[in-house]
Design an enzyme around this catalytic site. Structure first.
Site, PDB file in Angstrom:
ATOM      1  N   GLU A  33       0.692  -1.132  -0.158  1.00 55.35           N
ATOM      2  CA  GLU A  33       0.042  -0.103   0.099  1.00 55.35           C
ATOM      3  C   GLU A  33       1.085   1.273   0.040  1.00 55.35           C
ATOM      4  O   GLU A  33       1.888   1.316   0.766  1.00 55.35           O
ATOM      5  CB  GLU A  33      -0.930  -0.197   1.325  1.00 55.35           C
ATOM      6  CG  GLU A  33      -1.440   1.301   1.511  1.00 55.35           C
ATOM      7  CD  GLU A  33      -2.400   1.931   0.510  1.00 55.35           C
ATOM      8  OE1 GLU A  33      -2.332   2.871   0.249  1.00 55.35           O
ATOM      9  OE2 GLU A  33      -3.276   0.980  -0.138  1.00 55.35           O
ATOM     10  N   GLN A  34       0.485   2.302  -0.746  1.00 56.72           N
ATOM     11  CA  GLN A  34       1.390   3.220  -1.097  1.00 56.72           C
ATOM     12  C   GLN A  34       1.283   4.379   0.292  1.00 56.72           C
ATOM     13  O   GLN A  34       2.224   5.022   0.582  1.00 56.72           O
ATOM     14  CB  GLN A  34       0.980   4.185  -2.145  1.00 56.72           C
ATOM     15  CG  GLN A  34      -0.313   4.902  -2.027  1.00 56.72           C
ATOM     16  CD  GLN A  34      -0.520   5.762  -3.146  1.00 56.72           C
ATOM     17  OE1 GLN A  34       0.153   6.211  -4.147  1.00 56.72           O
ATOM     18  NE2 GLN A  34      -1.951   6.072  -3.542  1.00 56.72           N
ATOM     19  N   ARG A 107     -16.853   3.349   5.914  1.00 50.75           N
ATOM     20  CA  ARG A 107     -15.760   2.997   5.192  1.00 50.75           C
ATOM     21  C   ARG A 107     -14.514   2.617   6.068  1.00 50.75           C
ATOM     22  O   ARG A 107     -13.755   1.368   5.920  1.00 50.75           O
ATOM     23  CB  ARG A 107     -15.404   3.693   3.971  1.00 50.75           C
ATOM     24  CG  ARG A 107     -16.417   3.883   3.130  1.00 50.75           C
ATOM     25  CD  ARG A 107     -15.920   4.773   1.871  1.00 50.75           C
ATOM     26  NE  ARG A 107     -14.704   4.041   1.273  1.00 50.75           N
ATOM     27  CZ  ARG A 107     -15.106   3.218  -0.009  1.00 50.75           C
ATOM     28  NH1 ARG A 107     -16.475   3.307  -0.373  1.00 50.75           N
ATOM     29  NH2 ARG A 107     -14.199   2.721  -0.585  1.00 50.75           N
ATOM     30  N   TYR A 213     -28.270   7.171   5.102  1.00 49.29           N
ATOM     31  CA  TYR A 213     -28.541   5.953   6.090  1.00 49.29           C
ATOM     32  C   TYR A 213     -27.433   5.841   7.233  1.00 49.29           C
ATOM     33  O   TYR A 213     -26.565   6.473   7.332  1.00 49.29           O
ATOM     34  CB  TYR A 213     -28.217   4.586   5.175  1.00 49.29           C
ATOM     35  CG  TYR A 213     -27.005   4.692   4.309  1.00 49.29           C
ATOM     36  CD1 TYR A 213     -25.734   4.310   5.002  1.00 49.29           C
ATOM     37  CD2 TYR A 213     -26.869   5.085   3.114  1.00 49.29           C
ATOM     38  CE1 TYR A 213     -24.392   4.064   4.202  1.00 49.29           C
ATOM     39  CE2 TYR A 213     -25.911   4.843   2.498  1.00 49.29           C
ATOM     40  CZ  TYR A 213     -24.542   4.386   2.907  1.00 49.29           C
ATOM     41  OH  TYR A 213     -23.418   4.252   2.301  1.00 49.29           O
ATOM     42  N   ASP A 291     -11.942  -1.264  -8.725  1.00 53.59           N
ATOM     43  CA  ASP A 291     -11.877  -0.064  -9.220  1.00 53.59           C
ATOM     44  C   ASP A 291     -10.716  -0.042 -10.279  1.00 53.59           C
ATOM     45  O   ASP A 291     -10.848   1.008 -11.373  1.00 53.59           O
ATOM     46  CB  ASP A 291     -11.986   1.134  -8.276  1.00 53.59           C
ATOM     47  CG  ASP A 291     -13.114   1.545  -7.700  1.00 53.59           C
ATOM     48  OD1 ASP A 291     -14.036   0.859  -8.016  1.00 53.59           O
ATOM     49  OD2 ASP A 291     -13.197   2.156  -6.682  1.00 53.59           O
TER      50      ASP A 291
END
Length: 397
Positions: A33-34, A107, A213, A291
């Site tokens: 991961e960067q 998230r 929500y 993505d």
């Protein structure tokens, strides 16, 4: 363990979920991961049963339940008078029908559950991939610090601006949808007087829609307010928005929309992008996921779910194979995943039109269709009922 060495580029939701699936498949997987400590921005995310059933198999059921909100259903409302246009059941109905729950998350909460389940020695922060290539016996990932990792497979799970995709297929800008979203989180005590249910509510109106929500175990209300703005296409999730500006776009909308907008201390603004389905996801022993290969508009709430499905199918294709079979396995992975993700991408794109219809004949036709929805909607079955690990004919093509 088959000893297949897999390098996953990208430590977001798709990359970490894929790593968990690959570990279960016996692969020697490491995630790069960067950023040093990967975090997710403060936004909500929905996970449907096609994704949660996979995460439950990874042993995460209790951890997910402790962080999630389990919504009762989905309610569609008219923009100005709040009239209910349609309802769909989730909650017990969805879980009983599909064998796994529908959840709402912050998230960051979801990513923390996934990351905690991954052995710490398999996640490497501060490693930004700048290039990938084939070697005589495998694939190579090159990082900006000069380091090189050789493995049997490289998986680009590095998002819509994927460096891996660029290395494989060249530079190509994703398509700006003409839609811009304001997002925010409101502490629930500020909205207690509204007596809002634990459900997804989608207000549809001319030129925009407004979704809200609960997340974080019910402590916050998440909203996404989508408007049509062709003149603003910055791709950052972290640009500050202006609450007064957002309210102006929703002038004339129901007071409840304005109550939610007014309950946040800050809002963020980002342009929404997707991509026309790619002709191919893989070159040799390098492939893409999430993505990086199928970014989609958030109008079916399937972006994260599809990336989790990708990881499960990829792991299934790489189970119990020799290194010499990797390229054929990646062809099988594409064959299984591309039609489904392309269909969902295009359906989400279509919703950007139907959600934003001006009042008139087309809007009335849409509303009549929604009025027929009740209970557990059969139109969700092909998405919610899908099992990404079950490849009935998992032969190499």
């Amino acid at each position: 363990m088959n000893g297949l060495k897999v390098t996953v580029v990208g430590g977001g939701i798709g990359g970490t979920a894929a790593a968990l699936a690959l570990l279960r498949a016996g692969c020697d997987v490491h995630v790069y991961e960067q950023v040093v400590n990967k975090t997710e921005v403060g936004a909500g995310i929905q996970l449907s049963p096609n994704a949660t059933r996979l995460l439950h198999r990874y042993g995460l059921a209790d951890a997910l339940r402790n962080r999630a909100v389990r919504p009762l259903g989905i309610e569609i409302r008219r923009w100005d008078d709040g009239r209910i246009l349609g309802r769909e059941d989730l909650g017990d109905a969805a879980e009983n029908a599909y064998g796994a729950p529908y959840y709402h998350f912050h998230r960051a909460d979801l990513l923390s559950v996934l990351t905690a389940a991954l052995p710490a020695e398999r996640l490497h922060g501060g490693r930004r991939c700048i290039d990938v290539s084939q070697t005589a016996t495998g694939a190579r990932a090159v990082f900006d610090d000069g380091s090189v990792i050789d493995s049997d497979v490289v998986v680009g799970a590095d998002g819509i601006h994927s460096a891996v995709r660029k290395s494989l297929f060249g530079d190509e800008r994703p398509r700006f949808s003409g839609n811009v979203a304001y997002r925010g989180l409101a502490p629930v005590e500020r909205l207690a007087h509204l007596n809002l249910k634990h459900q997804t509510t989608n207000w549809m109106g001319p030129g925009g829609h407004f979704v809200h929500y609960f997340v974080s175990g019910g402590r916050y209300m998440n909203f996404v307010a989508v408007t049509e703005q062709d003149n603003w296409d910055r791709e950052s999730w972290n640009d500050r928005g202006d609450i007064a500006e957002a309210k102006r776009y929703y002038s004339g909308w129901h007071p409840q929309v304005h109550e939610i907008l007014g309950a946040v201390d800050e809002t963020f603004k980002w342009a929404l992008f997707d991509r026309t389905p790619l002709a191919s996801w893989s070159v040799g022993r390098v492939t893409l996921l999430g993505d990086a290969c199928h970014p989609m508009l958030p109008y079916l709430a399937q972006g994260a779910a599809q990336s989790i499905e990708d990881g499960a199918t990829l792991a299934r294709c790489l189970t119990d194979i020799a290194s010499s079979d990797v390229e054929r396995a990646l062809v099988t992975y594409e064959t299984w995943r591309k039609p489904r993700t392309a269909a969902i991408q295009l359906a989400a794109r279509g919703n950007s039109t139907s959600f934003h219809l001006p009042d008139g004949a087309e809007q009335q036709k849409r509303d009549a269709q929604m009025a027929a929805w009740s209970g557990l909607s059969p139109r969700r079955a092909s998405i919610f009922g899908f099992d990404a690990e079950r490849l009935e004919t998992a032969e190499f093509v």
